[in-house]
Structure formats: structure tokens, C-alpha cells
Motif scaffolding. Structure first.
Motif, PDB file in Angstrom:
ATOM      1  N   LYS A  48     -13.700   2.566 -10.832  1.00  0.00           N
ATOM      2  CA  LYS A  48     -14.535   3.160  -9.778  1.00  0.00           C
ATOM      3  C   LYS A  48     -14.268   4.653  -9.640  1.00  0.00           C
ATOM      4  O   LYS A  48     -15.192   5.450  -9.457  1.00  0.00           O
ATOM      5  CB  LYS A  48     -14.275   2.444  -8.450  1.00  0.00           C
ATOM      6  CG  LYS A  48     -14.699   0.981  -8.464  1.00  0.00           C
ATOM      7  CD  LYS A  48     -14.174   0.223  -7.256  1.00  0.00           C
ATOM      8  CE  LYS A  48     -14.481  -1.263  -7.360  1.00  0.00           C
ATOM      9  NZ  LYS A  48     -13.890  -2.050  -6.254  1.00  0.00           N
ATOM     10  N   LYS A  91       0.825  -1.212   0.000  1.00  0.00           N
ATOM     11  CA  LYS A  91       0.000   0.000   0.000  1.00  0.00           C
ATOM     12  C   LYS A  91       0.860   1.263   0.000  1.00  0.00           C
ATOM     13  O   LYS A  91       0.419   2.305  -0.493  1.00  0.00           O
ATOM     14  CB  LYS A  91      -0.953   0.017   1.198  1.00  0.00           C
ATOM     15  CG  LYS A  91      -0.302   0.263   2.531  1.00  0.00           C
ATOM     16  CD  LYS A  91      -1.338   0.397   3.631  1.00  0.00           C
ATOM     17  CE  LYS A  91      -0.671   0.737   4.968  1.00  0.00           C
ATOM     18  NZ  LYS A  91      -1.671   0.916   6.043  1.00  0.00           N
ATOM     19  N   ARG A 117      -8.165   6.314  -1.712  1.00  0.00           N
ATOM     20  CA  ARG A 117      -7.665   5.716  -0.472  1.00  0.00           C
ATOM     21  C   ARG A 117      -8.764   4.906   0.224  1.00  0.00           C
ATOM     22  O   ARG A 117      -8.541   3.763   0.637  1.00  0.00           O
ATOM     23  CB  ARG A 117      -7.139   6.793   0.469  1.00  0.00           C
ATOM     24  CG  ARG A 117      -6.684   6.259   1.824  1.00  0.00           C
ATOM     25  CD  ARG A 117      -6.377   7.382   2.779  1.00  0.00           C
ATOM     26  NE  ARG A 117      -5.170   8.092   2.390  1.00  0.00           N
ATOM     27  CZ  ARG A 117      -3.947   7.725   2.772  1.00  0.00           C
ATOM     28  NH1 ARG A 117      -3.780   6.663   3.545  1.00  0.00           N
ATOM     29  NH2 ARG A 117      -2.904   8.419   2.395  1.00  0.00           N
ATOM     30  N   LEU A 118      -9.943   5.515   0.343  1.00  0.00           N
ATOM     31  CA  LEU A 118     -11.053   4.830   1.022  1.00  0.00           C
ATOM     32  C   LEU A 118     -11.473   3.582   0.253  1.00  0.00           C
ATOM     33  O   LEU A 118     -11.728   2.528   0.848  1.00  0.00           O
ATOM     34  CB  LEU A 118     -12.229   5.800   1.155  1.00  0.00           C
ATOM     35  CG  LEU A 118     -13.380   5.342   2.051  1.00  0.00           C
ATOM     36  CD1 LEU A 118     -12.893   5.159   3.492  1.00  0.00           C
ATOM     37  CD2 LEU A 118     -14.527   6.345   2.009  1.00  0.00           C
ATOM     38  N   THR A 119     -11.515   3.687  -1.061  1.00  0.00           N
ATOM     39  CA  THR A 119     -11.885   2.531  -1.892  1.00  0.00           C
ATOM     40  C   THR A 119     -10.852   1.417  -1.732  1.00  0.00           C
ATOM     41  O   THR A 119     -11.210   0.241  -1.590  1.00  0.00           O
ATOM     42  CB  THR A 119     -11.992   2.947  -3.371  1.00  0.00           C
ATOM     43  OG1 THR A 119     -12.968   3.977  -3.501  1.00  0.00           O
ATOM     44  CG2 THR A 119     -12.391   1.760  -4.236  1.00  0.00           C
ATOM     45  N   TYR A 120      -9.590   1.788  -1.758  1.00  0.00           N
ATOM     46  CA  TYR A 120      -8.525   0.787  -1.597  1.00  0.00           C
ATOM     47  C   TYR A 120      -8.621   0.115  -0.229  1.00  0.00           C
ATOM     48  O   TYR A 120      -8.516  -1.116  -0.122  1.00  0.00           O
ATOM     49  CB  TYR A 120      -7.162   1.449  -1.762  1.00  0.00           C
ATOM     50  CG  TYR A 120      -6.010   0.530  -1.447  1.00  0.00           C
ATOM     51  CD1 TYR A 120      -5.608  -0.439  -2.358  1.00  0.00           C
ATOM     52  CD2 TYR A 120      -5.349   0.606  -0.226  1.00  0.00           C
ATOM     53  CE1 TYR A 120      -4.568  -1.313  -2.069  1.00  0.00           C
ATOM     54  CE2 TYR A 120      -4.302  -0.258   0.067  1.00  0.00           C
ATOM     55  CZ  TYR A 120      -3.916  -1.208  -0.848  1.00  0.00           C
ATOM     56  OH  TYR A 120      -2.894  -2.070  -0.549  1.00  0.00           O
ATOM     57  N   GLU A 121      -8.810   0.891   0.810  1.00  0.00           N
ATOM     58  CA  GLU A 121      -8.851   0.326   2.161  1.00  0.00           C
ATOM     59  C   GLU A 121     -10.055  -0.583   2.370  1.00  0.00           C
ATOM     60  O   GLU A 121      -9.969  -1.574   3.094  1.00  0.00           O
ATOM     61  CB  GLU A 121      -8.856   1.455   3.192  1.00  0.00           C
ATOM     62  CG  GLU A 121      -7.524   2.205   3.268  1.00  0.00           C
ATOM     63  CD  GLU A 121      -7.565   3.421   4.166  1.00  0.00           C
ATOM     64  OE1 GLU A 121      -8.698   3.815   4.583  1.00  0.00           O
ATOM     65  OE2 GLU A 121      -6.501   3.994   4.435  1.00  0.00           O
ATOM     66  N   ASN A 122     -11.175  -0.271   1.701  1.00  0.00           N
ATOM     67  CA  ASN A 122     -12.401  -1.048   1.898  1.00  0.00           C
ATOM     68  C   ASN A 122     -12.572  -2.178   0.885  1.00  0.00           C
ATOM     69  O   ASN A 122     -13.179  -3.210   1.204  1.00  0.00           O
ATOM     70  CB  ASN A 122     -13.631  -0.136   1.829  1.00  0.00           C
ATOM     71  CG  ASN A 122     -13.711   0.816   3.007  1.00  0.00           C
ATOM     72  OD1 ASN A 122     -13.202   0.522   4.083  1.00  0.00           O
ATOM     73  ND2 ASN A 122     -14.331   1.971   2.797  1.00  0.00           N
ATOM     74  N   GLU A 123     -12.041  -1.986  -0.325  1.00  0.00           N
ATOM     75  CA  GLU A 123     -12.322  -2.939  -1.397  1.00  0.00           C
ATOM     76  C   GLU A 123     -11.084  -3.475  -2.094  1.00  0.00           C
ATOM     77  O   GLU A 123     -11.180  -4.358  -2.945  1.00  0.00           O
ATOM     78  CB  GLU A 123     -13.241  -2.276  -2.445  1.00  0.00           C
ATOM     79  CG  GLU A 123     -14.538  -1.733  -1.858  1.00  0.00           C
ATOM     80  CD  GLU A 123     -15.331  -0.912  -2.866  1.00  0.00           C
ATOM     81  OE1 GLU A 123     -15.215  -1.186  -4.080  1.00  0.00           O
ATOM     82  OE2 GLU A 123     -16.060  -0.001  -2.446  1.00  0.00           O
TER      83      GLU A 123
END
Length: 202
Positions: free
Chosen positions: A69, A25, A55-61
Motif C-alpha cells: 500500500k 505497535k 501510521r494511518l494505514t496501520y491504525e485503520n487496516e
């Protein structure tokens, strides 16, 4: 467990790169940051909003389809995918990639004890090489031998076997350090001792 206890009777230690020697990451989030800056410059869209979303998409998905996306969220032309992919391969990172502290100490100890160090890494060869070039190795780079599995178009197990043969070693004289089931499976195919990187600490 003290990492060196795993390697004390070994002559070679083989590592994967991502999430073994450093967090993947740390590379990806910097690539996303650079992409967001690029889009802000070209499209006058807010880079902070874009990197926040990525960042949020990477952390969640995870990283799967993160460009698609992001493009949908910010109404970006699909032609920017090429720029996104090129950044993965040749990005000049704002910050050097740092080795996990436990792995840095482990590698340093291996060098002191004159063990050979190999990296056998999967993924786009240009991207993996870019990561290696932008890692802070603390002088260890001169002791590394690197194989890119995708460039050789070989399974890791075959590369492991070639390393054994070329160094005239038995399976018990080699240790593989990985981070996922694939690394473990490939090691077991030729009966190599295997550990996950998280088991190593000082």
C-alpha cells in the motif's frame, strides 16, 4: 484482578510477547519510521508524509500488505520490500520497548515469589529476538526462558507440553497468559489454565 492471585498456586507462568508484555505497535511504528527515513535518504521523498500514511494505514487496516500500500501510494520500487523486511528483523530502534506497567509489576512479583517465567512466541524468530533484545526488562531478562514456535516448527500446545514434562509439572501448576484466540485454543488443547493479559492489573 491482582495478577498474582491468578498465579499464586502456579509454579510456571508462560507468556506470549506481542500485545501481552508490550504493545506490538510500539515496535512496528518505529520500524515504519526507520523505513520512511531510509526512503527519504534514497529517494528524496518526504519521510513525514510516508510515516504519516503508514501510521494511518496501520491504525485503520492493520499491518497486512502495508508495504504494498505504501509502495503504491508513493510510487516505490517493489525491490524495497527486502529492506522493509530486513528492518523488521534487525532494526535498531530509536526508543526501547516498554513493558505494560501491569505486566512489569506482575513479572516482578513472579520473580520475588520464585516462579519460573517462560515466553513462547510466534512469528519470525529473528524479529521476535530483536524485540526481546530491545525491550527494557528492568533486570528481568535473566529470569526468562524463551521458545520461538516458528523456529522449532511446533504448535504452541506441543511446546507447552514439553515445558510441563521437563519441569515435572501437572496442568494445574501452569498458567498461560496470552492475547488472542490462538493462544487460548493452544492452551485448551492440553487443558492449561489461560487468561488474557488485560485481566491482570494491580
Amino acid at each position: 484482578m491482582d495478577g498474582y492471585q491468578y498465579a499464586e498456586d502456579k509454579k510456571i507462568v508462560i507468556f506470549e510477547l506481542d500485545d501481552v508484555l508490550f504493545p506490538s505497535k510500539d515496535y512496528l511504528l518505529q520500524v515504519y519510521y526507520l523505513f520512511a527515513q531510509f526512503i527519504e535518504y534514497i529517494e528524496q521523498k518526504d519521510a513525514k508524509e510516508i510515516i504519516g500514511f503508514m501510521r494511518l494505514t496501520y491504525e485503520n487496516e492493520g499491518e497486512y500488505e502495508i508495504f504494498e500500500k505504501t509502495a503504491a501510494q508513493f510510487n516505490l520500487d517493489k525491490t524495497y520490500r527486502n529492506n522493509f523486511e530486513l528492518l523488521h528483523q534487525n532494526a535498531r530502534l530509536p526508543l526501547k520497548l516498554l513493558l505494560y506497567k501491569n505486566m512489569l509489576e506482575f513479572l516482578q512479583e513472579l520473580v520475588i515469589e520464585r516462579k519460573k517465567i517462560f515466553i513462547v512466541t510466534s512469528g519470525n524468530p529473528e524479529e521476535q529476538l530483536n524485540k526481546i533484545k530491545q525491550t527494557e526488562w528492568n533486570g528481568l531478562e535473566q529470569y526468562l526462558t524463551v521458545f520461538f514456535a516458528d523456529e522449532l516448527n511446533l504448535p504452541k500446545s506441543q511446546i507447552f507440553g514439553s515445558i510441563l514434562t521437563s519441569n515435572d509439572l501437572t496442568e494445574n501448576e501452569v498458567l498461560v497468559v496470552g492475547a488472542n484466540n490462538l493462544d487460548e485454543q493452544q492452551s485448551k488443547l492440553i487443558n492449561l489454565p489461560y487468561i488474557v493479559s488485560q485481566e491482570i492489573y494491580r
